[in-house]
Design a protein around this motif. Structure first.
Motif: not given
Length: 151
Positions: A71-74, A76, A88, A90, A147, A149-151
């Motif tokens: 998972g990737i979270h960034e 905003r 950011v 991972h 990957p 996205s965990l946004n």
């Protein structure tokens, strides 16, 4: 005119240690909750290399078996008001043996292992948010490799 400072980033890894019985290793967090192991990274560190290094140093897991999903979270810019910095993160799924899981459980009374049904029942007690959904999708096979996205 001086150059504007580069944005500050909180770079973090979360490690979902999943044993052969599909139990997730959790650590006691503040406020009576649970969290997965995590570490902050330097601004130029590679996420997977940082995860590998942390697993070796903290848990004595050499040559980790990373899952096919991460998972990737960034955050905003509009979500940065509270901490004045972007994050950011991972989230890596790491397969561990039952023996490694037993050893980690014995390291501290603040460690526990939960299966999918208990994770679902107590998902609000676990941080970061979304861990239960990610690990359920991985174990049940409905998440694609690569990957997420965990946004």
């Amino acid at each position: 005119m001086p150059a504007s400072p580069s944005p500050r980033f909180d770079r973090r890894i979360y490690l979902l240690l999943l044993d052969d019985k599909d139990r997730l290793m959790l650590c006691r967090a503040c406020c009576s909750g649970w969290t997965v192991p995590q570490a902050l990274l330097d601004h130029d560190a590679d996420f997977k290399e940082g995860a590998t290094r942390h697993l070796a140093e903290r848990f004595h897991i050499e040559n980790p078996r990373f899952g096919s999903v991460h998972g990737i979270h960034e955050t905003r810019e509009s979500n940065c008001w509270e901490h004045d910095q972007r994050t950011v993160s991972h989230v890596f799924i790491v397969r561990i043996s039952t023996e490694e899981s037993d050893s980690l459980q014995e390291m501290s009374l603040s460690h526990t292992r939960w299966g999918i049904s208990k994770l679902r029942a107590r998902h609000r007690d676990i941080s970061p948010e979304g861990v239960t959904l990610l690990i359920s999708g991985y174990v049940e096979g409905w998440l694609p490799d690569g990957p997420i996205s965990l946004n």
